[in-house]
Design a protein around this motif. Structure first.
Motif, PDB file in Angstrom:
ATOM      1  N   GLY A 152       0.720  -1.160  -0.184  1.00  0.00           N
ATOM      2  CA  GLY A 152      -0.004   0.133   0.096  1.00  0.00           C
ATOM      3  C   GLY A 152       0.774   1.127  -0.125  1.00  0.00           C
ATOM      4  O   GLY A 152       2.092   1.336  -0.329  1.00  0.00           O
ATOM      5  N   GLU A 201      -3.285   3.072   3.426  1.00  0.00           N
ATOM      6  CA  GLU A 201      -4.130   2.374   2.655  1.00  0.00           C
ATOM      7  C   GLU A 201      -3.391   1.275   1.866  1.00  0.00           C
ATOM      8  O   GLU A 201      -2.492   1.747   0.926  1.00  0.00           O
ATOM      9  N   ASN A 248      -3.679  -3.096   0.234  1.00  0.00           N
ATOM     10  CA  ASN A 248      -4.195  -4.384   0.170  1.00  0.00           C
ATOM     11  C   ASN A 248      -3.535  -5.300   1.128  1.00  0.00           C
ATOM     12  O   ASN A 248      -2.310  -5.721   0.849  1.00  0.00           O
ATOM     13  N   THR A 273      -3.170  -9.312   2.239  1.00  0.00           N
ATOM     14  CA  THR A 273      -3.630 -10.621   1.819  1.00  0.00           C
ATOM     15  C   THR A 273      -3.259 -11.596   2.742  1.00  0.00           C
ATOM     16  O   THR A 273      -2.187 -11.566   3.462  1.00  0.00           O
ATOM     17  N   THR A 309      -7.642 -11.477  -0.276  1.00  0.00           N
ATOM     18  CA  THR A 309      -6.992  -9.869  -0.434  1.00  0.00           C
ATOM     19  C   THR A 309      -8.312  -8.989  -0.068  1.00  0.00           C
ATOM     20  O   THR A 309      -9.163  -9.207  -0.734  1.00  0.00           O
ATOM     21  N   GLN A 310      -8.029  -8.144   0.737  1.00  0.00           N
ATOM     22  CA  GLN A 310      -9.038  -6.995   1.315  1.00  0.00           C
ATOM     23  C   GLN A 310      -8.371  -5.767   1.441  1.00  0.00           C
ATOM     24  O   GLN A 310      -7.191  -5.671   1.833  1.00  0.00           O
ATOM     25  N   LYS A 311      -9.025  -4.773   0.936  1.00  0.00           N
ATOM     26  CA  LYS A 311      -8.772  -3.268   1.176  1.00  0.00           C
ATOM     27  C   LYS A 311      -8.717  -3.082   2.689  1.00  0.00           C
ATOM     28  O   LYS A 311      -9.804  -3.182   3.118  1.00  0.00           O
ATOM     29  N   TYR A 335     -11.506 -13.095   5.700  1.00  0.00           N
ATOM     30  CA  TYR A 335     -10.200 -13.659   5.112  1.00  0.00           C
ATOM     31  C   TYR A 335     -10.294 -14.984   4.783  1.00  0.00           C
ATOM     32  O   TYR A 335      -9.431 -15.863   4.611  1.00  0.00           O
TER      33      TYR A 335
END
Length: 179
Positions: free
Chosen positions: A96, A117, A119, A121, A126-128, A155
């Motif tokens: 990020g 900010e 990503n 994993t 993978t999530q923001k 996740y």
């Protein structure tokens, strides 16, 4: 004439490029806490590999899941085998940017609030995420400290005790001193 124009172009281009510095560590710390009122579930990983670019704010963390150490060996085994499946998903990774990196003066000692900010994993998902913390500059060397929360089930991590003995959310704390 063409040669003179080319030399001027190259000279002006090189003056507009600011030098950037890549800071790194292989001994960063990531703390994981998914404690509930019923059970303390916390671990530390002191082998976090991280890199940060001062001018762009780009920041990366790589964590080997098996490097998390718990007070209780059985809990560590369950974490690796039943929940994080570290043989199948051996690492977690964050890529990020520090969104307000221009507010950090790398030439001046101080503590600067930052927002990150990017990503994250974990477990192949993978999530923001967005997190907040501080960059502390000491003699030109930065240290990053920050905290954020994740929802474990987002996740793809499942298990009988999530929401009971294991909290639904885990708090992740990052501490890195860069060279």
């Amino acid at each position: 004439m063409k040669k003179a124009v080319l030399v001027l172009f190259i000279a002006s281009f090189s003056l507009t490029i600011q030098a950037q510095h890549l800071f790194s560590t292989k001994t960063g710390q990531v703390l994981f806490n998914a404690s509930s009122p019923v059970e303390k579930i916390a671990a530390a990983n002191n082998q976090t590999d991280s890199k940060m670019v001062d001018k762009t704010g780009q920041i990366v963390f790589n964590v080997l899941i098996k490097s998390f150490k718990f007070e209780n060996q059985l809990m560590e085994d369950h974490f690796n085998e039943n929940y994080l499946e570290s043989s199948k998903y051996p690492k977690a990774e964050f890529k990020g940017f520090i969104t307000n990196i221009t507010t950090v003066d790398f030439s001046k000692n101080g503590k600067y609030p930052v927002t990150v900010e990017g990503n994250l994993t974990i477990h192949g998902v993978t999530q923001k995420i967005t997190g907040s913390g501080f960059i502390t500059i000491n003699s030109g060397k930065p240290a990053v400290n920050g905290t954020f929360k994740i929802k474990i089930k987002e996740y793809g991590i499942s298990g009988l005790y999530i929401g009971d003995k294991i909290a639904n959310e885990a708090e992740i704390t990052v501490n890195c001193k860069y060279e």
